[in-house]
Write an enzyme that holds these catalytic residues in place. Structure first.
Site, mmCIF file in Angstrom:
data_model
loop_
_atom_site.group_PDB
_atom_site.id
_atom_site.type_symbol
_atom_site.label_atom_id
_atom_site.label_comp_id
_atom_site.label_asym_id
_atom_site.label_seq_id
_atom_site.Cartn_x
_atom_site.Cartn_y
_atom_site.Cartn_z
ATOM 1 N N LYS A 21 2.481 69.863 -21.111
ATOM 2 C CA LYS A 21 2.416 68.466 -21.533
ATOM 3 C C LYS A 21 1.405 67.692 -20.686
ATOM 4 O O LYS A 21 1.434 67.759 -19.461
ATOM 5 C CB LYS A 21 3.782 67.791 -21.394
ATOM 6 N N HIS B 213 13.702 67.938 -19.466
ATOM 7 C CA HIS B 213 13.614 68.784 -20.656
ATOM 8 C C HIS B 213 12.627 69.936 -20.489
ATOM 9 O O HIS B 213 11.633 69.813 -19.790
ATOM 10 C CB HIS B 213 13.176 67.951 -21.865
ATOM 11 N N HIS C 245 10.617 68.726 -17.380
ATOM 12 C CA HIS C 245 9.891 67.468 -17.276
ATOM 13 C C HIS C 245 10.799 66.300 -17.639
ATOM 14 O O HIS C 245 11.617 66.402 -18.549
ATOM 15 C CB HIS C 245 8.684 67.483 -18.225
ATOM 16 N N ASP D 228 21.174 64.300 -22.304
ATOM 17 C CA ASP D 228 20.716 64.409 -20.923
ATOM 18 C C ASP D 228 21.879 64.327 -19.936
ATOM 19 O O ASP D 228 21.819 64.924 -18.857
ATOM 20 C CB ASP D 228 19.669 63.337 -20.616
ATOM 21 N N ASP E 133 1.366 65.378 -30.653
ATOM 22 C CA ASP E 133 1.357 64.181 -29.812
ATOM 23 C C ASP E 133 2.673 63.446 -30.020
ATOM 24 O O ASP E 133 3.164 63.364 -31.147
ATOM 25 C CB ASP E 133 0.215 63.234 -30.204
ATOM 26 N N ASN E 134 3.223 62.895 -28.929
ATOM 27 C CA ASN E 134 4.474 62.143 -28.993
ATOM 28 C C ASN E 134 4.306 60.804 -28.290
ATOM 29 O O ASN E 134 3.474 60.666 -27.391
ATOM 30 C CB ASN E 134 5.608 62.924 -28.326
ATOM 31 N N TYR F 286 2.499 61.621 -24.790
ATOM 32 C CA TYR F 286 2.255 62.966 -24.300
ATOM 33 C C TYR F 286 1.762 63.890 -25.394
ATOM 34 O O TYR F 286 2.170 63.817 -26.531
ATOM 35 C CB TYR F 286 3.452 63.555 -23.569
#
Length: 181
Positions: free
Chosen positions: A70, A61, A117, A168, A47-48, A130
């Site tokens: 996810k 990503h 994503h 990114d 979990d993040n 997520y």
């Protein structure tokens, strides 16, 4: 819960049942049996949680090898969340789908393996959570350029230029990322 298909097969919008009264609300955000019954027999290993200010763009990503599915949601604020199909064999290869997730609409978004994503925060102090089906492996992580003209993601205007990380900012074009079979 209600499952809403998107324009691309795979990613799904999930609208949980919310029970509210004068005290607040209650909702179930994960139930393995209920999700399996809906066709999503998933095992999560990580979990993040991230918090971002308005205008932060995180993504696009993905991991290859070791792709992650996810299940994402917002508990405070709002985002425009995007999945890009990176499955070369898919008739939707290179296409994207986006959905607004917010603390108010309480929607969740399922981003399956084989997709890049990312999200753009629409409000300050947005909390994004997520669940992942595979662990994070830094050497397998890649970034698709968030502004690749071949993909053509239409990000909503926030009134400021997107705030992005150096990683990114150096995302690769669709033609240069290691896609899936």
């Amino acid at each position: 819960m209600k499952i809403v298909e998107t324009a691309i097969p795979g990613p799904l919008v999930i609208e949980p049942r919310v029970f509210g009264d004068a005290r607040g609300f209650f909702m179930e955000t994960w139930n393995a049996a209920a999700f399996a019954e809906a066709g999503l027999d998933l095992t999560f290993v990580q979990d993040n949680h991230s918090r971002s200010q308005k205008g932060v763009l995180r993504g696009m990503h993905f991991q290859n090898p070791g792709p992650q599915g996810k299940l994402v949601r917002v508990t405070r604020g709002a985002v425009f969340d995007v999945a890009v199909d990176l499955r070369r064999s898919s008739p939707h290869f290179g296409q994207w789908v986006g959905v607004e997730l917010s603390a108010d609409n309480r929607r969740m978004f399922w981003v399956p393996e084989g997709f890049a994503h990312g999200f753009l925060t629409l409000e300050d102090d947005t909390d994004f959570l997520y669940k992942c089906t595979a662990p994070y492996v830094p050497q397998s992580e890649h970034s698709l350029a968030w502004n690749d003209p071949e993909v053509g993601i239409v990000w909503p205007a926030t009134g400021i230029d997107p705030i992005i990380s150096d990683k990114d900012a150096s995302g690769l074009a669709l033609a240069d990322v290691p896609v899936f079979a």
